[in-house]
Design a protein around this motif. Structure first.
Motif, PDB file in Angstrom:
ATOM      1  N   VAL A 167       0.825  -1.211   0.000  1.00  0.00           N
ATOM      2  CA  VAL A 167       0.000   0.000   0.000  1.00  0.00           C
ATOM      3  C   VAL A 167       0.859   1.261   0.000  1.00  0.00           C
ATOM      4  CG1 VAL A 167      -1.644   1.364   1.349  1.00  0.00           C
ATOM      5  CG2 VAL A 167      -2.053  -1.071   0.969  1.00  0.00           C
ATOM      6  N   ARG A 168       1.827   1.357   0.890  1.00  0.00           N
ATOM      7  CA  ARG A 168       2.663   2.561   0.975  1.00  0.00           C
ATOM      8  C   ARG A 168       3.394   2.819  -0.341  1.00  0.00           C
ATOM      9  NH1 ARG A 168       6.529   3.401   5.942  1.00  0.00           N
ATOM     10  NH2 ARG A 168       4.477   3.731   6.852  1.00  0.00           N
ATOM     11  N   ASN A 169       3.928   1.752  -0.936  1.00  0.00           N
ATOM     12  CA  ASN A 169       4.635   1.884  -2.212  1.00  0.00           C
ATOM     13  C   ASN A 169       3.708   2.431  -3.298  1.00  0.00           C
ATOM     14  OD1 ASN A 169       5.209   0.320  -4.971  1.00  0.00           O
ATOM     15  ND2 ASN A 169       7.167   0.777  -3.971  1.00  0.00           N
ATOM     16  N   VAL A 199      -6.078   3.636  -2.873  1.00  0.00           N
ATOM     17  CA  VAL A 199      -5.304   2.398  -2.938  1.00  0.00           C
ATOM     18  C   VAL A 199      -6.019   1.397  -2.051  1.00  0.00           C
ATOM     19  CG1 VAL A 199      -3.110   1.270  -2.412  1.00  0.00           C
ATOM     20  CG2 VAL A 199      -3.119   3.598  -3.340  1.00  0.00           C
ATOM     21  N   TRP A 200      -6.274   0.216  -2.600  1.00  0.00           N
ATOM     22  CA  TRP A 200      -6.921  -0.860  -1.848  1.00  0.00           C
ATOM     23  C   TRP A 200      -5.908  -1.988  -1.680  1.00  0.00           C
ATOM     24  CZ3 TRP A 200     -12.718  -2.018  -3.027  1.00  0.00           C
ATOM     25  CH2 TRP A 200     -13.454  -0.836  -2.962  1.00  0.00           C
ATOM     26  N   GLY A 201      -5.516  -2.236  -0.436  1.00  0.00           N
ATOM     27  CA  GLY A 201      -4.561  -3.291  -0.132  1.00  0.00           C
ATOM     28  C   GLY A 201      -5.233  -4.473   0.542  1.00  0.00           C
ATOM     29  N   TRP A 202      -5.119  -5.626  -0.068  1.00  0.00           N
ATOM     30  CA  TRP A 202      -5.809  -6.835   0.394  1.00  0.00           C
ATOM     31  C   TRP A 202      -4.873  -7.763   1.159  1.00  0.00           C
ATOM     32  CZ3 TRP A 202     -10.972  -7.516  -0.121  1.00  0.00           C
ATOM     33  CH2 TRP A 202     -11.633  -6.676  -1.017  1.00  0.00           C
ATOM     34  N   ASP A 203      -5.405  -8.367   2.232  1.00  0.00           N
ATOM     35  CA  ASP A 203      -4.717  -9.452   2.920  1.00  0.00           C
ATOM     36  C   ASP A 203      -5.751 -10.353   3.584  1.00  0.00           C
ATOM     37  OD1 ASP A 203      -5.490  -8.049   5.215  1.00  0.00           O
ATOM     38  OD2 ASP A 203      -3.525  -8.151   6.153  1.00  0.00           O
ATOM     39  N   VAL A 208      -8.165   0.575   2.843  1.00  0.00           N
ATOM     40  CA  VAL A 208      -8.402   1.595   1.835  1.00  0.00           C
ATOM     41  C   VAL A 208      -7.705   2.872   2.269  1.00  0.00           C
ATOM     42  CG1 VAL A 208     -10.148   2.957   0.635  1.00  0.00           C
ATOM     43  CG2 VAL A 208     -10.598   0.555   1.184  1.00  0.00           C
ATOM     44  N   VAL A 209      -6.855   3.414   1.373  1.00  0.00           N
ATOM     45  CA  VAL A 209      -6.165   4.669   1.640  1.00  0.00           C
ATOM     46  C   VAL A 209      -6.562   5.668   0.562  1.00  0.00           C
ATOM     47  CG1 VAL A 209      -3.925   5.811   1.862  1.00  0.00           C
ATOM     48  CG2 VAL A 209      -4.222   3.473   2.726  1.00  0.00           C
TER      49      VAL A 209
END
Length: 105
Positions: free
Chosen positions: A62-64, A87-91, A101-102
């Motif tokens: 996400v940060r990248n 940005v949606w980061g999944w785990d 979600v950012v």
């Protein structure tokens, strides 16, 4: 069984949330790379009064991806067009998928 990509998870959630959503990244066969819309949008989603561009990824990236958006040449144009950028980061935690979600608008 084939793994479900972050992009496919994002499409499903957006559609479940009432958006009309489409993948807008392109596969460039000769270069064997994917090119995002405007350099950072994988999925474009719309619903009345809102246009949303999503960069879909795994939670660890996400940060990248936020940095990639901040440095993108066309990010100002997208913001001026009032397109919301996330940005949606999944785990997976406790055997359930979740999304971080950012807002990068």
């Amino acid at each position: 069984m084939r793994a479900v990509s972050p992009t496919q998870r994002t499409l499903k959630k957006l559609r479940d949330d009432g958006y009309v959503a489409e993948v807008v990244e392109k596969w460039i066969p000769g270069a064997k790379i994917r090119r995002d819309l405007f350099g950072f949008i994988d999925v474009l989603a719309i619903k009345p009064g809102e246009v949303l561009g999503v960069q879909a990824t795994s939670r660890g990236h996400v940060r990248n991806r936020c940095n990639k958006i901040a440095e993108a040449e066309l990010v100002g144009n997208v913001r001026e067009a009032n397109i919301k950028i996330e940005v949606w980061g999944w785990d997976k935690k406790d055997n359930r998928w979740r999304v971080k979600v950012v807002d990068c608008s």
